[in-house]
Design an enzyme around this catalytic site. Structure first.
Site, short mmCIF file in Angstrom:
data_model
loop_
_atom_site.label_atom_id
_atom_site.label_comp_id
_atom_site.label_asym_id
_atom_site.label_seq_id
_atom_site.Cartn_x
_atom_site.Cartn_y
_atom_site.Cartn_z
N ARG A 1 14.83 23.72 -40.86
CA ARG A 1 15.66 24.30 -42.21
C ARG A 1 16.48 23.17 -42.35
O ARG A 1 17.08 22.60 -41.43
CB ARG A 1 16.44 25.32 -41.90
CG ARG A 1 15.53 26.81 -41.92
CD ARG A 1 14.83 26.96 -43.13
NE ARG A 1 14.04 28.23 -43.14
CZ ARG A 1 12.85 28.30 -43.26
NH1 ARG A 1 11.81 27.37 -42.66
NH2 ARG A 1 12.17 29.60 -42.96
N LEU B 1 13.04 25.12 -28.54
CA LEU B 1 11.93 25.19 -27.79
C LEU B 1 11.30 26.58 -28.23
O LEU B 1 10.99 27.10 -27.20
CB LEU B 1 12.04 24.67 -26.38
CG LEU B 1 10.67 24.27 -25.77
CD1 LEU B 1 10.09 22.84 -26.59
CD2 LEU B 1 10.78 23.91 -24.44
N GLY B 2 10.94 27.01 -29.56
CA GLY B 2 10.33 28.16 -29.55
C GLY B 2 8.84 27.94 -29.75
O GLY B 2 8.30 27.09 -28.92
N HIS C 1 8.68 20.37 -48.01
CA HIS C 1 8.51 21.58 -47.22
C HIS C 1 7.20 22.16 -47.19
O HIS C 1 6.81 23.28 -47.51
CB HIS C 1 9.57 22.75 -47.89
CG HIS C 1 9.87 23.86 -46.88
ND1 HIS C 1 11.04 24.67 -46.95
CD2 HIS C 1 9.21 24.18 -45.90
CE1 HIS C 1 11.17 25.20 -46.02
NE2 HIS C 1 10.03 25.26 -45.31
N ILE D 1 11.75 19.48 -39.40
CA ILE D 1 10.64 20.58 -39.98
C ILE D 1 11.10 21.86 -39.73
O ILE D 1 10.20 22.98 -39.98
CB ILE D 1 9.31 20.58 -39.23
CG1 ILE D 1 9.52 20.26 -37.49
CG2 ILE D 1 8.59 18.97 -39.62
CD1 ILE D 1 9.58 21.50 -37.04
N ASP E 1 10.99 17.33 -43.77
CA ASP E 1 10.34 18.15 -44.37
C ASP E 1 11.12 19.19 -45.24
O ASP E 1 10.84 19.95 -46.16
CB ASP E 1 9.22 18.82 -43.57
CG ASP E 1 8.21 19.71 -44.50
OD1 ASP E 1 7.53 19.03 -45.58
OD2 ASP E 1 8.06 20.83 -44.27
N ILE F 1 7.02 26.76 -32.15
CA ILE F 1 6.50 25.30 -32.64
C ILE F 1 7.14 24.63 -32.00
O ILE F 1 6.30 23.45 -31.70
CB ILE F 1 7.35 25.38 -33.99
CG1 ILE F 1 6.58 26.77 -35.08
CG2 ILE F 1 7.08 24.21 -34.66
CD1 ILE F 1 7.33 26.78 -36.34
N GLU G 1 17.25 21.82 -51.36
CA GLU G 1 15.85 22.41 -51.76
C GLU G 1 15.94 23.32 -52.90
O GLU G 1 16.94 24.18 -52.90
CB GLU G 1 14.90 23.19 -50.52
CG GLU G 1 14.53 22.27 -49.55
CD GLU G 1 13.71 22.87 -48.45
OE1 GLU G 1 13.19 24.11 -48.75
OE2 GLU G 1 13.89 22.59 -47.36
N ARG H 1 19.25 27.98 -26.65
CA ARG H 1 20.32 28.70 -26.42
C ARG H 1 20.40 29.18 -24.69
O ARG H 1 21.29 29.48 -24.24
CB ARG H 1 20.39 30.07 -27.20
CG ARG H 1 20.67 29.93 -28.72
CD ARG H 1 20.65 31.01 -29.49
NE ARG H 1 19.25 31.59 -29.75
CZ ARG H 1 18.79 32.67 -30.15
NH1 ARG H 1 19.48 33.24 -30.91
NH2 ARG H 1 17.50 32.81 -30.26
#
Length: 327
Positions: A247, A166-167, A294, A245, A271, A169, A276, A189
């Site tokens: 990594r 929950l940053g 991506h 969405i 995504d 984004i 990749e 965290r």
């Protein structure tokens, strides 16, 4: 965005000259033109060109612009004695050797905040497409199958959405989910004091057990590799859906393929993936998997914003001022 406190103490650019900038990923010509107004750009978007550029120009390179997936290695930093500023174009910087750069006193920045809204939009689009089975519905229609012969798909509204990370984004995703009347929970965290409206879970497993759908929005790196494992995926259950969405490294691809094959997960929309820029072969045959290349953070507006922020940080570095978005 808050100001950082790092002041450049490395070799400053020569007055009146354009510093040499090593560009380590593909960039549209219109944006390269912006860079060339201020820098002598060495365009090295492939591994071969990168190695050649470092060998030929390493002694003179002062600035490196990269992305998290491409990064910058310690041995490359060592080969550039005049390097003073390194920036990731996007928010991620997991493959930049931060310790090696900081040991040299090199200024570090990223593109935090420039594409948050775009990524959150894409996350919700993937979630809706997966839960409502939009690709499958379209394929059925094109094959002449009408709705009466198709299974009913569940609604998104009123369901439980778990957000891993929950940053900035993640918070934007949570706000969009609230507009769909979803109940939101998260795992970080630590608890966010400003996220009182959302339920906190002290593990990814407990979050997945509670949630109907799980969106992965946490940073990459060794500490989060395969944090979404077989146990977490099984906890989501046969009606659950996974969206990533963040990594590709956060999700165990082999475990995801197995739970899908066993019918233990309703669907996944990704995504990003571990393979990749190649698509994840293990997942290509599943009709309930949606893949995009991506592009969650890519829009004309967000890409321009990342370039503008890089140029702002570069100007601050040049003038010995605190960076806007320091790492």
């Amino acid at each position: 965005m808050s100001l950082g406190t790092f002041v450049n103490d490395t070799h400053p650019p020569t007055s009146g000259s354009r510093p040499k900038l090593l560009l380590l990923m593909p960039m549209a010509q219109e944006h390269q033109a912006q860079l060339r107004e201020r820098f002598e750009v060495i365009d090295a978007p492939t591994a071969a060109l990168r190695a050649e550029a470092v060998a030929a120009h390493g002694a003179d390179i002062e600035v490196v612009l990269t992305i998290g997936a491409v990064g910058l290695r310690a041995e490359e930093i060592a080969a550039m004695p005049r390097l003073g500023f390194v920036s990731a174009l996007g928010a991620g910087y997991e493959n930049i050797d931060v310790a090696a750069a900081k040991a040299r006193g090199i200024a570090l920045a990223n593109g935090a905040g420039t594409n948050d809204a775009c990524v959150a939009d894409h996350a919700m689009a993937l979630l809706l497409a997966s839960v409502r089975a939009l690709p499958q519905q379209e394929q059925a229609l094109r094959a002449g199958v009408w709705r009466d012969a198709l299974p009913l798909r569940p609604s998104v509204n009123g369901r439980r959405l778990g957000i891993l990370g929950l940053g900035t984004i993640g918070m934007r995703i949570a706000r969009r989910a609230a507009a769909f009347d979803m109940e939101v929970g998260y795992h970080n965290r630590r608890i966010r004091p400003d996220a009182g409206a959302y339920a906190y879970f002290d593990s990814v497993l407990s979050l997945a057990t509670w949630a109907d759908f799980l969106v992965v929005a946490a940073p990459g790196g060794p500490g989060t590799r395969h944090i979404v494992n077989a146990q977490v995926l099984q906890a989501l259950g046969p009606q659950g859906h996974l969206v990533n969405i963040a990594r590709g490294s956060l999700v165990d691809t082999a475990a995801l393929a197995k739970v899908l094959a066993d019918g233990q997960l309703g669907g996944a929309a990704l995504d990003v993936y571990e393979s990749e820029p190649h698509p994840p072969r293990e997942l290509l045959d599943f009709p309930n998997v949606i893949l995009t290349p991506h592009i969650a953070g890519w829009s004309p507006e967000s890409v321009q914003a990342t370039v503008d922020l890089f140029l702002l940080n570069a100007e601050r570095w040049k003038n010995g001022q605190p960076l806007q978005t320091p790492i």
